[in-house]
Design a protein around this motif. Structure first.
Motif, PDB file in Angstrom:
ATOM      1  N   LYS A   1     -24.930  -3.414  -0.405  1.00  0.00           N
ATOM      2  CA  LYS A   1     -25.392  -2.649  -1.381  1.00  0.00           C
ATOM      3  C   LYS A   1     -26.277  -3.005  -2.692  1.00  0.00           C
ATOM      4  O   LYS A   1     -26.551  -2.356  -3.406  1.00  0.00           O
ATOM      5  CB  LYS A   1     -24.112  -1.822  -2.030  1.00  0.00           C
ATOM      6  N   LEU A   2     -27.190  -4.083  -2.357  1.00  0.00           N
ATOM      7  CA  LEU A   2     -27.740  -4.475  -3.320  1.00  0.00           C
ATOM      8  C   LEU A   2     -29.158  -3.746  -3.389  1.00  0.00           C
ATOM      9  O   LEU A   2     -29.597  -3.442  -2.396  1.00  0.00           O
ATOM     10  CB  LEU A   2     -28.437  -5.881  -3.131  1.00  0.00           C
ATOM     11  N   SER A   3     -29.819  -3.150  -4.619  1.00  0.00           N
ATOM     12  CA  SER A   3     -30.761  -2.327  -4.495  1.00  0.00           C
ATOM     13  C   SER A   3     -32.050  -3.465  -4.515  1.00  0.00           C
ATOM     14  O   SER A   3     -32.011  -4.637  -4.946  1.00  0.00           O
ATOM     15  CB  SER A   3     -31.013  -1.412  -5.816  1.00  0.00           C
ATOM     16  N   PRO A   4     -33.499  -2.790  -4.278  1.00  0.00           N
ATOM     17  CA  PRO A   4     -34.505  -3.731  -4.533  1.00  0.00           C
ATOM     18  C   PRO A   4     -34.668  -4.347  -5.728  1.00  0.00           C
ATOM     19  O   PRO A   4     -34.944  -5.393  -6.030  1.00  0.00           O
ATOM     20  CB  PRO A   4     -35.735  -2.753  -4.071  1.00  0.00           C
ATOM     21  N   ALA A   5     -34.124  -3.355  -7.062  1.00  0.00           N
ATOM     22  CA  ALA A   5     -34.364  -3.990  -8.184  1.00  0.00           C
ATOM     23  C   ALA A   5     -33.418  -5.109  -8.730  1.00  0.00           C
ATOM     24  O   ALA A   5     -33.624  -5.852  -9.343  1.00  0.00           O
ATOM     25  CB  ALA A   5     -33.894  -2.949  -9.087  1.00  0.00           C
ATOM     26  N   ASP A   6     -32.189  -5.175  -7.898  1.00  0.00           N
ATOM     27  CA  ASP A   6     -31.205  -6.352  -7.962  1.00  0.00           C
ATOM     28  C   ASP A   6     -31.912  -7.387  -7.437  1.00  0.00           C
ATOM     29  O   ASP A   6     -31.296  -8.430  -7.804  1.00  0.00           O
ATOM     30  CB  ASP A   6     -29.984  -5.893  -7.238  1.00  0.00           C
ATOM     31  N   MET A   7     -32.694  -7.517  -6.689  1.00  0.00           N
ATOM     32  CA  MET A   7     -33.126  -8.566  -6.098  1.00  0.00           C
ATOM     33  C   MET A   7     -34.682  -8.910  -6.467  1.00  0.00           C
ATOM     34  O   MET A   7     -35.430  -9.801  -5.577  1.00  0.00           O
ATOM     35  CB  MET A   7     -33.132  -8.504  -4.251  1.00  0.00           C
TER      36      MET A   7
ATOM     37  N   GLU B   1     -20.238  -9.355  -9.845  1.00  0.00           N
ATOM     38  CA  GLU B   1     -20.478  -8.065  -9.233  1.00  0.00           C
ATOM     39  C   GLU B   1     -21.724  -7.879  -8.393  1.00  0.00           C
ATOM     40  O   GLU B   1     -21.542  -7.198  -7.179  1.00  0.00           O
ATOM     41  CB  GLU B   1     -20.901  -7.217 -10.487  1.00  0.00           C
ATOM     42  N   LEU B   2     -22.751  -8.957  -8.535  1.00  0.00           N
ATOM     43  CA  LEU B   2     -23.772  -8.800  -7.473  1.00  0.00           C
ATOM     44  C   LEU B   2     -23.576  -9.431  -6.157  1.00  0.00           C
ATOM     45  O   LEU B   2     -23.928  -8.892  -5.265  1.00  0.00           O
ATOM     46  CB  LEU B   2     -24.852  -9.904  -8.301  1.00  0.00           C
ATOM     47  N   ALA B   3     -22.316 -10.452  -6.144  1.00  0.00           N
ATOM     48  CA  ALA B   3     -21.935 -11.042  -5.014  1.00  0.00           C
ATOM     49  C   ALA B   3     -21.291 -10.189  -4.287  1.00  0.00           C
ATOM     50  O   ALA B   3     -21.365  -9.945  -2.976  1.00  0.00           O
ATOM     51  CB  ALA B   3     -21.029 -12.483  -5.171  1.00  0.00           C
ATOM     52  N   ALA B   4     -20.502  -9.142  -4.782  1.00  0.00           N
ATOM     53  CA  ALA B   4     -19.681  -8.301  -4.112  1.00  0.00           C
ATOM     54  C   ALA B   4     -20.719  -7.144  -3.547  1.00  0.00           C
ATOM     55  O   ALA B   4     -20.553  -6.947  -2.575  1.00  0.00           O
ATOM     56  CB  ALA B   4     -18.703  -7.610  -5.057  1.00  0.00           C
ATOM     57  N   LYS B   5     -21.826  -6.611  -4.369  1.00  0.00           N
ATOM     58  CA  LYS B   5     -22.731  -5.770  -3.962  1.00  0.00           C
ATOM     59  C   LYS B   5     -23.379  -6.162  -2.647  1.00  0.00           C
ATOM     60  O   LYS B   5     -23.618  -5.750  -1.661  1.00  0.00           O
ATOM     61  CB  LYS B   5     -23.690  -5.559  -5.045  1.00  0.00           C
ATOM     62  N   ALA B   6     -23.697  -7.519  -2.756  1.00  0.00           N
ATOM     63  CA  ALA B   6     -24.441  -8.636  -1.544  1.00  0.00           C
ATOM     64  C   ALA B   6     -23.610  -8.423  -0.436  1.00  0.00           C
ATOM     65  O   ALA B   6     -24.034  -7.982   0.612  1.00  0.00           O
ATOM     66  CB  ALA B   6     -24.917  -9.932  -2.056  1.00  0.00           C
TER      67      ALA B   6
ATOM     68  N   VAL C   1     -29.137 -13.402   0.998  1.00  0.00           N
ATOM     69  CA  VAL C   1     -29.762 -12.356  -0.081  1.00  0.00           C
ATOM     70  C   VAL C   1     -29.941 -13.389  -1.390  1.00  0.00           C
ATOM     71  O   VAL C   1     -29.123 -14.088  -1.506  1.00  0.00           O
ATOM     72  CB  VAL C   1     -29.221 -11.096  -0.229  1.00  0.00           C
ATOM     73  N   VAL C   2     -30.877 -12.761  -2.368  1.00  0.00           N
ATOM     74  CA  VAL C   2     -30.942 -13.662  -3.556  1.00  0.00           C
ATOM     75  C   VAL C   2     -30.890 -12.618  -4.683  1.00  0.00           C
ATOM     76  O   VAL C   2     -32.090 -11.909  -4.982  1.00  0.00           O
ATOM     77  CB  VAL C   2     -32.239 -14.523  -3.436  1.00  0.00           C
ATOM     78  N   PRO C   3     -29.671 -12.271  -5.073  1.00  0.00           N
ATOM     79  CA  PRO C   3     -29.656 -11.348  -6.283  1.00  0.00           C
ATOM     80  C   PRO C   3     -30.027 -12.055  -7.532  1.00  0.00           C
ATOM     81  O   PRO C   3     -29.972 -13.202  -7.601  1.00  0.00           O
ATOM     82  CB  PRO C   3     -28.134 -10.746  -6.425  1.00  0.00           C
TER      83      PRO C   3
END
Ligand code: CAO
Length: 245
Positions: A152-158, A143-148, A122-124
């Motif tokens: 739990k990444l949202s479309p907005a995060d990516m 934070e983003l790597a943990a969510k990934a 995935v690409v946050p």
């Protein structure tokens, strides 16, 4: 194209059929399109990060108690922003509404980073990386790597990236040729740094060298510009004071 080879694998030995995870099904189609439709070229280079690594280790000691861990990736995000500002056509997309006859230059710097998860790649995105310091970016990366990893990444995060970094530095390897994340026009691949002898004019001295692989869209960027981008990126990583110039 000739048809895909059809082989009865079971004829040759035991097999197991495993469904691809959802992320791989989605990213596979994107990767296929990007690999086939973009005339992509990759330039490889090395950056001397001897002093930067010493600074990183010192920073981590200073911030031991705060829980923030700075990895080379946070410095790479900042160094890429500096290079993207110097070479704006790398922070752009082709205007497909006009059939790709114009370039849309973005005046914001959002850096995507490839994150390996059990379910696939995935690409946050670190938004407005130009306005954030290395410690802030390090916190967001974690934070983003943990969510990934937790899915739990949202479309907005990516969404909204203007350039992507794919770092295999924590794992290994020398160089690789990353696939551009359309509609972006370039991506930086990073591998594991290692100590190498470098000639200083009089003798070989040990320096920590970081392998960089920049893949770029030849419809937008030329080889000379890519070589300049890598050379500038290398200068920044060798001495971050150069961003002040
Ligand atoms: N050279 C040497 N060591 C490096 C390094 C580099 N370029 N980059 C990171 N490291 C080290 C870190 O310092 C850390 O060391 P310690 O454990 O001793 O502190 C270790 O490697 C692990 O780093 P990390 O991977 O946890 O952190 P990161 O910020 O470098 O990367 C993330 C975060 C999410 C990008 C990474 O975990 C990841 O998923 N990488 C894979 C990306 C990928 O799959 N790309 C391929 C896409 S094409 O299929």
């Amino acid at each position: 194209l000739i048809p895909w080879p059809k082989v009865d694998f079971a004829k040759f030995g035991p097999i197991e059929r495993r469904e691809l995870p959802r992320i791989k099904k989605i990213s596979g189609a994107n990767l296929m399109r990007n690999a086939v439709m973009i005339p992509a070229v990759t330039n490889h280079d090395d950056a001397d990060i001897t002093e930067l690594e010493a600074f990183r280790l010192q920073l981590n000691k200073e911030h031991e108690k705060s829980g923030v861990k700075v990895t080379m990736l946070a410095f790479l995000v900042k160094a890429c922003v500096a290079a993207l500002q110097r070479f704006p056509e790398f922070n752009a997309s082709l205007d497909m509404d006009s059939g790709g006859e114009a370039l849309i230059l973005k005046r914001y710097w959002n850096i995507g980073f490839a994150a390996d998860t059990p379910n696939g790649l995935v690409v946050p995105v670190i938004k407005n990386a130009d306005q954030k310091g290395v410690l802030h970016i390090s916190r967001e990366l974690a934070e983003l790597a943990a969510k990934a990893r937790e899915g739990k990444l949202s479309p907005a995060d990516m969404s909204g990236a203007t350039f992507t970094i794919s770092s295999l530095g924590g794992i290994g390897g020398r160089y690789f040729t990353p696939i551009i994340n359309a509609p972006e026009v370039a991506i930086l691949g990073v591998c594991k740094s290692r100590w190498e002898p470098q000639w200083d004019g009089q003798q070989f001295v040990p320096r920590l060298m970081l392998p960089l692989s920049l893949t770029w869209d030849h419809r937008v960027i030329d080889g000379a510009a890519a070589a300049r981008f890598n050379a500038y990126l290398g200068q920044i990583l060798a001495d971050f004071r150069r961003v002040l110039l």
